[in-house]
Design a protein around this motif. Sequence first.
Motif, PDB file in Angstrom:
ATOM      1  N   TYR A  35       0.820  -1.212   0.000  1.00 24.75           N
ATOM      2  CA  TYR A  35       0.000   0.000   0.000  1.00 24.75           C
ATOM      3  C   TYR A  35       0.855   1.264   0.000  1.00 24.75           C
ATOM      4  CZ  TYR A  35       1.002   0.299   5.012  1.00 24.75           C
ATOM      5  OH  TYR A  35       1.636   0.388   6.232  1.00 24.75           O
ATOM      6  N   ASP A  36       2.199   1.099   0.180  1.00 19.11           N
ATOM      7  CA  ASP A  36       3.084   2.261   0.206  1.00 19.11           C
ATOM      8  C   ASP A  36       4.516   1.791  -0.022  1.00 19.11           C
ATOM      9  OD1 ASP A  36       3.913   4.865   0.448  1.00 19.11           O
ATOM     10  OD2 ASP A  36       2.940   5.213   2.388  1.00 19.11           O
ATOM     11  N   ARG A  37       5.472   2.713   0.049  1.00 19.57           N
ATOM     12  CA  ARG A  37       6.880   2.381  -0.072  1.00 19.57           C
ATOM     13  C   ARG A  37       7.326   1.501   1.101  1.00 19.57           C
ATOM     14  NH1 ARG A  37       9.746   3.204  -4.842  1.00 19.57           N
ATOM     15  NH2 ARG A  37       9.145   5.180  -5.785  1.00 19.57           N
ATOM     16  N   HIS A  39       9.615   0.527   4.070  1.00 16.37           N
ATOM     17  CA  HIS A  39      10.589   1.188   4.938  1.00 16.37           C
ATOM     18  C   HIS A  39      11.772   0.242   5.173  1.00 16.37           C
ATOM     19  CE1 HIS A  39       9.260  -1.183   8.417  1.00 16.37           C
ATOM     20  NE2 HIS A  39       8.011  -0.785   8.218  1.00 16.37           N
ATOM     21  N   LYS A  77      -5.615  -1.701   4.881  1.00 18.45           N
ATOM     22  CA  LYS A  77      -4.758  -0.532   4.657  1.00 18.45           C
ATOM     23  C   LYS A  77      -4.790  -0.122   3.182  1.00 18.45           C
ATOM     24  CE  LYS A  77      -1.520  -1.415   8.439  1.00 18.45           C
ATOM     25  NZ  LYS A  77      -0.115  -1.757   8.795  1.00 18.45           N
ATOM     26  N   ARG A  81      -6.187   3.409   1.633  1.00 22.19           N
ATOM     27  CA  ARG A  81      -5.379   4.223   0.735  1.00 22.19           C
ATOM     28  C   ARG A  81      -6.157   4.540  -0.546  1.00 22.19           C
ATOM     29  NH1 ARG A  81      -0.036   5.221   0.856  1.00 22.19           N
ATOM     30  NH2 ARG A  81      -0.580   5.306   3.060  1.00 22.19           N
ATOM     31  N   SER A  85      -7.277   8.362  -1.671  1.00 20.38           N
ATOM     32  CA  SER A  85      -6.654   8.866  -2.898  1.00 20.38           C
ATOM     33  C   SER A  85      -7.615   8.922  -4.076  1.00 20.38           C
ATOM     34  CB  SER A  85      -5.461   7.989  -3.288  1.00 20.38           C
ATOM     35  OG  SER A  85      -5.896   6.688  -3.665  1.00 20.38           O
ATOM     36  N   ILE A  92      -3.225   0.932  -7.422  1.00 24.27           N
ATOM     37  CA  ILE A  92      -2.346   1.165  -6.270  1.00 24.27           C
ATOM     38  C   ILE A  92      -1.447  -0.037  -6.022  1.00 24.27           C
ATOM     39  CG2 ILE A  92      -2.303   1.444  -3.763  1.00 24.27           C
ATOM     40  CD1 ILE A  92      -4.821   3.152  -4.034  1.00 24.27           C
ATOM     41  N   THR A  93      -2.023  -1.226  -6.020  1.00 25.32           N
ATOM     42  CA  THR A  93      -1.224  -2.418  -5.713  1.00 25.32           C
ATOM     43  C   THR A  93      -0.232  -2.746  -6.822  1.00 25.32           C
ATOM     44  OG1 THR A  93      -2.982  -3.862  -6.576  1.00 25.32           O
ATOM     45  CG2 THR A  93      -2.996  -3.398  -4.210  1.00 25.32           C
ATOM     46  N   THR A  96       2.613  -0.097  -6.218  1.00 24.66           N
ATOM     47  CA  THR A  96       3.411  -0.313  -5.014  1.00 24.66           C
ATOM     48  C   THR A  96       4.171  -1.643  -5.056  1.00 24.66           C
ATOM     49  OG1 THR A  96       1.391  -1.104  -3.919  1.00 24.66           O
ATOM     50  CG2 THR A  96       2.028   1.176  -3.520  1.00 24.66           C
ATOM     51  N   TRP A  99       7.176  -0.788  -7.015  1.00 25.12           N
ATOM     52  CA  TRP A  99       8.070  -0.011  -6.150  1.00 25.12           C
ATOM     53  C   TRP A  99       8.895  -0.952  -5.280  1.00 25.12           C
ATOM     54  CZ3 TRP A  99       4.325   4.190  -3.748  1.00 25.12           C
ATOM     55  CH2 TRP A  99       4.080   5.191  -4.698  1.00 25.12           C
ATOM     56  N   THR A 281      12.088   5.339   4.365  1.00 23.19           N
ATOM     57  CA  THR A 281      11.938   4.215   3.457  1.00 23.19           C
ATOM     58  C   THR A 281      13.263   3.903   2.771  1.00 23.19           C
ATOM     59  OG1 THR A 281      11.380   5.577   1.539  1.00 23.19           O
ATOM     60  CG2 THR A 281       9.564   4.946   3.012  1.00 23.19           C
TER      61      THR A 281
END
Length: 455
Positions: A35-37, A39, A77, A81, A85, A92-93, A96, A99, A281
């Motif tokens: 769902y995001d970068r 870390h 999550k 998101r 957004s 999104i998936t 990410t 990414w 991240t």
Amino acid sequence: MTTIKLHNTKSRTKEAFAPIDPNNVRMYVCGPTVYDRAHIGNARPVVVFDVLFRLLRHVYGADHVTYARNFTDVDDKINARAKESGRPISEITAETSQWFLDDMGALGALEPTHMPRATAYIPQMIAMIEELIAKGHAYAAERHVLFAVDSWKEGYGQLSGRSVDDMIAGARVEVAPYKKNPMDFVLWKPSSEDLPGWDSPWGRGRPGWHIECSAMSYDLLGESFDIHGGGNDLMFPHHENEIAQSCCAHPKGDFARYWMHNEMLQVEGKKMSKSLGNFFTVRDLLEKGVPGEVVRFVFLSTHYRKPMDWTERKAAEAEATLRKWRALTAGIEPAASAAAAVIDALADDLNTAGAIAEMHKLATSGDAAGLLASGQLLGLLTADLAGWEVQNVDLAPLAEKLAGLRAAAMETKDFSAVDTMKAALLAAGVEVRMSKTGVDLMPGADFDAAKLEGL
């Protein structure tokens, strides 16, 4: 053949690794929720199990090791998101997930054999849930399906070493009227129209988190496989619940024989958190100019079962070491195999810190070919990660400054400032080349960027 010894979380002992089938060594590692970068804490298990993947391939052959690491692409999550957004969940998936692969690739991680996405295995999850209900290990209630912990009380808690009663007393469990036992966990839950959902015997809904890995590992690796890994934060409840549902659905299998868990990561001696301002991240580090190879080296400098502390000092020391090693190994062919002492260290419960210590000895002795082969076994000194050692240093401002000092000295005949700066550059491992046409500065084998501060 090299004997690998691994600390098995389940037995709490270091055991000699004996694969079920040496021609098909199988490993499953829990992957990211996309769902995001990612870390830097997310990256530690990736690097740890990448080294194990490399070691297994070295010992058993690259064609005889199967490594699966999943993507969780259905999760609350992710839903949140998408809602905030306004973007489609699939978009999104997809973004990410890429990414994640890009960032882990920058750390030198090989891509696993299989990278299953949870949403592609919904039928397998539904089938496993039906099997658990049929065998009396799960029940449907109010459009939910839950695993009945009491149905496997003799086995539940073996991994974490806690009794069910202790878990109930100490765990944060969801209190719900449809649960028969507070420890029962969700296998399937209903979805509203604005959330992702799939048709099932219990209505439109989506899977619980734990069933995903059980269904995907069974489909890809079978009812018994060799190694299951992840961070120690997953030991309970995620891995405990995986064992319960997998062993109950497929009682003839062993599920995973060896369980490995890496410790958590800190930053400058403190737990990483956004409130402390020390949360970042992998992409943050890369964009800051920290090479991925340096990040990998810092991770491997601490044994996977010990807490790892990321510090600026460690990163600077790692960068200086890698510069020396890359200068020493430039333009040569690696030895036929990594040094025996390096292999022995890795085979001893993945002792990467010990392996790096042996590599320092190789560098000191001038065994460049052995150093290169050994580094590549750890995913260091590879061609894919090369180039940063030159590109990451901009010495042009210092070269311009030195040229200015020299021009002034030519007028005053006082070269003390030139000599002082040149000595400082040489002490930092910079090669200084001065000619009539100008000043050229190049990082040398002993280059240490930290020593340039103040120049």
